[in-house]
Design a protein around this motif. Structure first.
Motif, mmCIF file in Angstrom:
data_model
loop_
_atom_site.group_PDB
_atom_site.id
_atom_site.type_symbol
_atom_site.label_atom_id
_atom_site.label_comp_id
_atom_site.label_asym_id
_atom_site.label_seq_id
_atom_site.Cartn_x
_atom_site.Cartn_y
_atom_site.Cartn_z
ATOM 1 N N PRO A 81 0.548 -1.221 -0.058
ATOM 2 C CA PRO A 81 0.096 -0.029 0.279
ATOM 3 C C PRO A 81 0.728 1.374 -0.120
ATOM 4 O O PRO A 81 0.474 2.606 -0.794
ATOM 5 C CB PRO A 81 -0.977 0.010 1.517
ATOM 6 C CG PRO A 81 -0.631 -1.392 1.692
ATOM 7 C CD PRO A 81 0.245 -1.808 1.679
ATOM 8 N N VAL A 82 1.759 0.878 0.846
ATOM 9 C CA VAL A 82 2.650 2.888 0.722
ATOM 10 C C VAL A 82 3.406 2.815 -0.757
ATOM 11 O O VAL A 82 3.305 3.350 -1.145
ATOM 12 C CB VAL A 82 3.735 2.304 1.870
ATOM 13 C CG1 VAL A 82 5.159 3.075 1.944
ATOM 14 C CG2 VAL A 82 3.337 2.384 3.511
ATOM 15 N N PRO A 87 13.250 14.293 -5.156
ATOM 16 C CA PRO A 87 13.406 14.328 -4.299
ATOM 17 C C PRO A 87 12.575 14.728 -2.757
ATOM 18 O O PRO A 87 11.799 13.578 -1.783
ATOM 19 C CB PRO A 87 14.556 15.472 -3.469
ATOM 20 C CG PRO A 87 15.081 15.792 -4.912
ATOM 21 C CD PRO A 87 13.798 15.536 -6.000
ATOM 22 N N GLY A 88 11.338 15.168 -3.056
ATOM 23 C CA GLY A 88 10.196 15.016 -1.601
ATOM 24 C C GLY A 88 8.886 14.389 -1.790
ATOM 25 O O GLY A 88 9.002 13.853 -0.827
ATOM 26 N N ALA A 89 9.561 13.557 -3.327
ATOM 27 C CA ALA A 89 8.705 12.701 -3.082
ATOM 28 C C ALA A 89 8.833 11.406 -1.983
ATOM 29 O O ALA A 89 8.415 10.844 -1.876
ATOM 30 C CB ALA A 89 8.232 11.839 -4.475
ATOM 31 N N LEU A 90 10.508 11.307 -2.590
ATOM 32 C CA LEU A 90 11.171 10.430 -2.049
ATOM 33 C C LEU A 90 11.281 10.281 -0.510
ATOM 34 O O LEU A 90 11.170 9.714 0.658
ATOM 35 C CB LEU A 90 12.668 10.101 -2.086
ATOM 36 C CG LEU A 90 13.420 8.998 -1.296
ATOM 37 C CD1 LEU A 90 13.298 7.307 -1.655
ATOM 38 C CD2 LEU A 90 14.893 9.176 -1.993
ATOM 39 N N ILE A 91 11.416 11.723 0.623
ATOM 40 C CA ILE A 91 11.044 11.994 1.561
ATOM 41 C C ILE A 91 9.656 12.031 2.017
ATOM 42 O O ILE A 91 9.892 11.252 3.196
ATOM 43 C CB ILE A 91 11.332 13.440 1.580
ATOM 44 C CG1 ILE A 91 13.517 13.721 1.773
ATOM 45 C CG2 ILE A 91 11.143 14.065 3.283
ATOM 46 C CD1 ILE A 91 13.432 15.158 1.146
ATOM 47 N N GLY A 92 8.421 11.979 1.298
ATOM 48 C CA GLY A 92 7.603 11.650 1.432
ATOM 49 C C GLY A 92 6.940 10.011 2.311
ATOM 50 O O GLY A 92 6.358 9.927 2.948
ATOM 51 N N ALA A 93 7.779 9.505 0.631
ATOM 52 C CA ALA A 93 7.175 8.228 0.653
ATOM 53 C C ALA A 93 8.211 7.461 1.835
ATOM 54 O O ALA A 93 7.663 6.112 2.766
ATOM 55 C CB ALA A 93 7.815 7.142 -0.119
ATOM 56 N N CYS A 94 9.056 7.448 2.314
ATOM 57 C CA CYS A 94 10.169 7.531 3.925
ATOM 58 C C CYS A 94 9.326 7.315 5.043
ATOM 59 O O CYS A 94 9.691 7.376 5.684
ATOM 60 C CB CYS A 94 11.721 8.226 3.483
ATOM 61 S SG CYS A 94 12.357 7.410 2.733
ATOM 62 N N LEU A 95 9.270 8.827 4.542
ATOM 63 C CA LEU A 95 7.703 8.946 5.791
ATOM 64 C C LEU A 95 6.929 7.992 6.629
ATOM 65 O O LEU A 95 6.250 7.798 7.885
ATOM 66 C CB LEU A 95 7.285 10.382 5.829
ATOM 67 C CG LEU A 95 8.687 11.442 6.447
ATOM 68 C CD1 LEU A 95 8.483 13.480 6.540
ATOM 69 C CD2 LEU A 95 9.664 11.824 8.291
ATOM 70 N N ALA A 96 6.195 8.450 5.142
ATOM 71 C CA ALA A 96 5.098 7.491 5.311
ATOM 72 C C ALA A 96 4.934 5.606 5.742
ATOM 73 O O ALA A 96 4.478 5.027 6.217
ATOM 74 C CB ALA A 96 4.403 6.994 3.690
ATOM 75 N N LEU A 103 5.890 5.913 8.876
ATOM 76 C CA LEU A 103 4.467 6.124 9.720
ATOM 77 C C LEU A 103 3.335 5.465 9.349
ATOM 78 O O LEU A 103 2.005 5.256 10.505
ATOM 79 C CB LEU A 103 3.851 7.065 9.514
ATOM 80 C CG LEU A 103 5.214 8.911 10.299
ATOM 81 C CD1 LEU A 103 4.481 10.236 9.029
ATOM 82 C CD2 LEU A 103 5.892 8.619 11.861
ATOM 83 N N THR A 104 3.624 4.103 8.869
ATOM 84 C CA THR A 104 2.120 3.798 8.493
ATOM 85 C C THR A 104 2.602 2.384 8.975
ATOM 86 O O THR A 104 1.731 1.328 8.083
ATOM 87 C CB THR A 104 2.479 4.075 7.283
ATOM 88 O OG1 THR A 104 2.734 3.399 6.067
ATOM 89 C CG2 THR A 104 1.292 5.789 7.031
ATOM 90 N N LEU A 115 -5.621 0.435 3.381
ATOM 91 C CA LEU A 115 -6.066 1.264 2.629
ATOM 92 C C LEU A 115 -6.306 2.969 3.047
ATOM 93 O O LEU A 115 -5.841 3.713 2.404
ATOM 94 C CB LEU A 115 -8.214 1.358 2.644
ATOM 95 C CG LEU A 115 -8.373 0.776 1.050
ATOM 96 C CD1 LEU A 115 -10.035 1.002 1.856
ATOM 97 C CD2 LEU A 115 -8.226 0.789 -0.049
ATOM 98 N N THR A 116 -5.897 2.574 4.246
ATOM 99 C CA THR A 116 -5.399 3.988 5.130
ATOM 100 C C THR A 116 -3.978 4.308 4.887
ATOM 101 O O THR A 116 -3.602 5.482 4.801
ATOM 102 C CB THR A 116 -5.369 3.716 6.446
ATOM 103 O OG1 THR A 116 -6.747 3.180 7.112
ATOM 104 C CG2 THR A 116 -5.711 4.650 7.083
ATOM 105 N N ALA A 117 -2.475 3.343 5.063
ATOM 106 C CA ALA A 117 -1.778 2.788 4.656
ATOM 107 C C ALA A 117 -1.323 3.722 2.945
ATOM 108 O O ALA A 117 -1.028 4.875 2.832
ATOM 109 C CB ALA A 117 -1.157 1.952 4.287
ATOM 110 N N LEU A 118 -2.496 3.248 2.229
ATOM 111 C CA LEU A 118 -2.169 3.432 0.847
ATOM 112 C C LEU A 118 -2.516 4.600 0.696
ATOM 113 O O LEU A 118 -2.021 6.669 0.122
ATOM 114 C CB LEU A 118 -3.038 2.657 0.543
ATOM 115 C CG LEU A 118 -3.414 3.382 -1.530
ATOM 116 C CD1 LEU A 118 -2.904 2.302 -1.702
ATOM 117 C CD2 LEU A 118 -4.727 3.566 -1.769
ATOM 118 N N ALA A 119 -3.532 5.505 1.377
ATOM 119 C CA ALA A 119 -4.344 7.152 1.524
ATOM 120 C C ALA A 119 -3.171 7.718 2.316
ATOM 121 O O ALA A 119 -3.137 9.096 1.242
ATOM 122 C CB ALA A 119 -5.897 7.444 2.463
ATOM 123 N N LEU A 120 -2.247 7.232 3.694
ATOM 124 C CA LEU A 120 -1.077 8.137 4.488
ATOM 125 C C LEU A 120 0.281 8.353 3.240
ATOM 126 O O LEU A 120 0.562 9.938 3.071
ATOM 127 C CB LEU A 120 -1.596 7.338 5.077
ATOM 128 C CG LEU A 120 -2.589 7.727 6.706
ATOM 129 C CD1 LEU A 120 -2.111 7.122 7.780
ATOM 130 C CD2 LEU A 120 -2.233 9.021 6.702
#
Length: 152
Positions: free
Chosen positions: A64-65, A103-112, A115-116, A122-127
């Protein structure tokens, strides 16, 4: 798979990944000029997104991530193309704005990814989509206000 199984996370499969992957590939093939450089353009446009997804695979991210990340990046590419190339702003430098904001996408993906861990699919996908979108917007804002002028 029933909706309750998908929400509770009792069964996760590729259906959380396929919409984002296929969406990214579809957007890329639609915006690439159909000439002798078509496949080179497809690789140039979708390659950085694929690299981010490969990094997530190396980090053993849940499906989902990966799916949320791919979906957010596909939507970003479509919106970026519409914003930059339909408003008369289209030039060669536009793709630098696109590449420098990934790179912002990669940082956001690593945070996701971080944190998920306990979230339902479905929650992990949305987050994941939300974190990646936030990373892209923050990075795009920084790029457009420091290195490149994006509004002209």
């Amino acid at each position: 798979m029933s909706l309750p199984q998908l929400i509770t996370g009792t069964r996760t499969n590729l259906w959380t990944v396929l919409p984002g992957l296929l969406g990214g590939m579809a957007v890329t093939t639609c915006i690439s000029p159909f000439d002798r450089f078509f496949w080179g353009n497809v690789v140039d446009i979708w390659g950085p997104q694929a690299a981010i997804l490969i990094i997530l695979l190396i980090l053993r991210a849940p499906k989902p991530v990966i799916g949320g990340t791919a979906l957010a990046m596909a939507l970003y590419l479509a919106l970026f193309y519409l914003w930059f190339f339909t408003g008369g702003r289209g030039d060669v430098m536009a793709w630098f704005v696109y590449l420098f904001s990934l790179p912002g996408a990669l940082i956001g993906a690593c945070l996701a990814l971080r944190l998920t861990k306990l979230a339902a699919p479905l929650t992990a996908l949305a987050l994941a989509g939300a974190w990646v979108a936030a990373g892209l917007v923050i990075n795009q804002t920084i790029i457009c206000s420091t290195l490149l002028y994006c509004l002209g």
